[in-house]
Each structure stands twice: as structure tokens, then as C-alpha cells.
Design a protein around this motif. Sequence first.
Motif, mmCIF file in Angstrom:
data_model
loop_
_atom_site.group_PDB
_atom_site.id
_atom_site.type_symbol
_atom_site.label_atom_id
_atom_site.label_comp_id
_atom_site.label_asym_id
_atom_site.label_seq_id
_atom_site.Cartn_x
_atom_site.Cartn_y
_atom_site.Cartn_z
ATOM 1 N N PRO A 57 13.058 -4.001 -12.036
ATOM 2 C CA PRO A 57 13.784 -3.300 -13.104
ATOM 3 C C PRO A 57 15.167 -2.804 -12.652
ATOM 4 C CG PRO A 57 11.523 -2.506 -12.971
ATOM 5 C CD PRO A 57 11.746 -3.374 -11.773
ATOM 6 N N ALA A 58 15.279 -2.357 -11.394
ATOM 7 C CA ALA A 58 16.574 -1.898 -10.888
ATOM 8 C C ALA A 58 17.580 -3.049 -10.866
ATOM 9 C CB ALA A 58 16.417 -1.287 -9.495
ATOM 10 N N LEU A 59 17.126 -4.221 -10.436
ATOM 11 C CA LEU A 59 17.993 -5.398 -10.439
ATOM 12 C C LEU A 59 18.359 -5.813 -11.859
ATOM 13 C CD1 LEU A 59 16.336 -7.428 -7.575
ATOM 14 C CD2 LEU A 59 18.788 -6.906 -7.726
ATOM 15 N N ALA A 60 17.404 -5.772 -12.770
ATOM 16 C CA ALA A 60 17.677 -6.156 -14.167
ATOM 17 C C ALA A 60 18.767 -5.275 -14.761
ATOM 18 C CB ALA A 60 16.398 -6.081 -14.996
ATOM 19 N N PHE A 117 1.479 -10.568 -8.689
ATOM 20 C CA PHE A 117 2.503 -11.115 -7.794
ATOM 21 C C PHE A 117 3.213 -12.293 -8.454
ATOM 22 C CE2 PHE A 117 3.973 -14.043 -4.532
ATOM 23 C CZ PHE A 117 4.792 -13.211 -3.790
ATOM 24 N N LEU A 118 2.467 -13.199 -9.035
ATOM 25 C CA LEU A 118 3.069 -14.368 -9.679
ATOM 26 C C LEU A 118 3.928 -13.967 -10.872
ATOM 27 C CD1 LEU A 118 0.077 -16.872 -9.394
ATOM 28 C CD2 LEU A 118 2.231 -16.901 -8.089
ATOM 29 N N LYS A 119 3.504 -12.953 -11.607
ATOM 30 C CA LYS A 119 4.308 -12.439 -12.728
ATOM 31 C C LYS A 119 5.625 -11.871 -12.203
ATOM 32 C CE LYS A 119 4.262 -8.818 -16.252
ATOM 33 N NZ LYS A 119 4.848 -7.637 -15.628
ATOM 34 N N HIS A 120 5.574 -11.097 -11.133
ATOM 35 C CA HIS A 120 6.793 -10.538 -10.545
ATOM 36 C C HIS A 120 7.717 -11.650 -10.051
ATOM 37 C CE1 HIS A 120 5.470 -6.449 -10.920
ATOM 38 N NE2 HIS A 120 4.467 -6.593 -10.080
ATOM 39 N N GLN A 121 7.131 -12.730 -9.505
ATOM 40 C CA GLN A 121 7.937 -13.849 -9.020
ATOM 41 C C GLN A 121 8.666 -14.534 -10.169
ATOM 42 O OE1 GLN A 121 7.955 -12.793 -5.887
ATOM 43 N NE2 GLN A 121 8.172 -14.908 -5.311
ATOM 44 N N GLN A 122 8.005 -14.648 -11.311
ATOM 45 C CA GLN A 122 8.656 -15.242 -12.482
ATOM 46 C C GLN A 122 9.804 -14.351 -12.955
ATOM 47 O OE1 GLN A 122 5.288 -15.756 -15.080
ATOM 48 N NE2 GLN A 122 4.770 -17.754 -14.215
ATOM 49 N N GLU A 123 9.592 -13.045 -12.945
ATOM 50 C CA GLU A 123 10.664 -12.111 -13.301
ATOM 51 C C GLU A 123 11.840 -12.263 -12.340
ATOM 52 O OE1 GLU A 123 8.867 -8.243 -13.091
ATOM 53 O OE2 GLU A 123 7.704 -8.534 -14.924
ATOM 54 N N LEU A 124 11.537 -12.360 -11.052
ATOM 55 C CA LEU A 124 12.587 -12.505 -10.048
ATOM 56 C C LEU A 124 13.352 -13.811 -10.253
ATOM 57 C CD1 LEU A 124 14.070 -11.483 -7.551
ATOM 58 C CD2 LEU A 124 12.260 -12.506 -6.153
ATOM 59 N N ASN A 137 28.561 -8.547 -5.497
ATOM 60 C CA ASN A 137 28.994 -7.595 -4.468
ATOM 61 C C ASN A 137 29.137 -6.173 -4.980
ATOM 62 O OD1 ASN A 137 29.052 -9.581 -2.449
ATOM 63 N ND2 ASN A 137 30.943 -10.357 -3.331
ATOM 64 N N LYS A 138 28.660 -5.929 -6.167
ATOM 65 C CA LYS A 138 28.685 -4.583 -6.740
ATOM 66 C C LYS A 138 27.549 -3.764 -6.146
ATOM 67 C CE LYS A 138 29.932 -1.531 -9.840
ATOM 68 N NZ LYS A 138 31.199 -0.898 -9.910
ATOM 69 N N LYS A 139 27.889 -2.605 -5.569
ATOM 70 C CA LYS A 139 26.856 -1.693 -5.062
ATOM 71 C C LYS A 139 26.214 -1.019 -6.264
ATOM 72 C CE LYS A 139 28.198 -0.423 -0.429
ATOM 73 N NZ LYS A 139 28.486 0.665 0.467
ATOM 74 N N ALA A 140 25.007 -1.409 -6.570
ATOM 75 C CA ALA A 140 24.391 -0.922 -7.800
ATOM 76 C C ALA A 140 22.900 -0.664 -7.699
ATOM 77 C CB ALA A 140 24.651 -1.940 -8.923
ATOM 78 N N ILE A 141 22.281 -0.990 -6.563
ATOM 79 C CA ILE A 141 20.821 -0.875 -6.450
ATOM 80 C C ILE A 141 20.471 0.262 -5.494
ATOM 81 C CG2 ILE A 141 18.663 -2.097 -5.974
ATOM 82 C CD1 ILE A 141 20.372 -3.533 -8.072
#
Length: 192
Positions: A57-60, A117-124, A137-141
Amino acid sequence: MTTLEQLSQTNSQLQQTIVNEFSALDLAALNYKPTPESWSILECLEHLNRYSQYYNPALARAIADNSDGSNVTSITYSWLGKKSLDIVRPQNGKKHKTVKHMNPANSTLGLATIEAFLKHQQELQSLLQAAKNSNLNKKAIPVEFFKLLKMRIGETLEFIVMHQERHVQQALRVKQQAVYSEGSSLSLIAGC
């Protein structure tokens, strides 16, 4: 230099490894621990699930907030990113303690752990595709255990994939130890 395409390929390979290597195992094999202090296959995957619950979610959010057309698709690294990547690199054989809430030791886990785990991998995988239109290169996480520190989008994506690769390799070693442990009566393939 790592690219989003390389991370996407590694992520796909990790998904295939989970399906090919662990989906036919019974719960006894999935919960086998070579030593009382070590993690089982499911504990390795649960550890990664806990990280994904925070970082996906943080990456999204970060990717959505930084997809304004000023995309930078090459990953550069901060000191924090370099240090974090060095720690989780699969080739780094040094063990590192995890923060308490990310440690799944002695958890009661079942097949839902693999499904998550597989669900998270699909999200990733979707995040890796969406990141092509953002400034990597944006510091955002914010770092999970110390939110005042922030990592760049690109290095966070690489951190997540490398961290997963490290622990999937650990789970494969646990499977191998279960198969070859003397006197083990584990039934490693369902139906055998």
C-alpha cells in the motif's frame, strides 16, 4: 544497475517457484522446522506477507502520487537504500534479526499463507508496471520500523523483491532439509 523489467522477471520467477515447489506439500512439510529456532517454509512466507501488507500500500500511494509525467525510470540509490539492499541481498549469508512484529516464529499457519503470498506477488507485479510512469528516485516510502526515514520508490521496489528472493531461497533450503533429514517421516507430496 537493476531495472523494473529485471525486478518484474524476478517477481514472476518467485511466484512460479512458490507454485512449483510448495503447492504440493502437505502441512507437516510446510511447517517443518530444521531446528526449534529456525523458520518453517510457511513462516518464511508469512514474514514476507507481513512486509507486503505494509509496503504494497505504501508503494501504491507513492507511485500514484509521483506519476505526474516527470517519470525517471532508472534507479539510483541513497545511503539508506544501499545499506538496506546489502542486508537483504540473497548472496549475503549473514543472518539478521527481524523486528518483533515481523517475526512469525511459532505462528499457526496453513495454506492461506501461500495464497496470501501469491496475492501480494500479483499486487507487486502491478506496482512494478505502474512504476514505469513515476519518478523512481522520489523519496516517498517511509521505512516500516522507523517512519522518519524514507526510501526512494525504485530502491524500495528492489528491496522488496530482493527480500522476497532471500526468504524464498531460505524456504527452499528448509524443504531440502525436510526431504533429506534422517528418519523424517514427513510426507512431502500430497497423496504419497
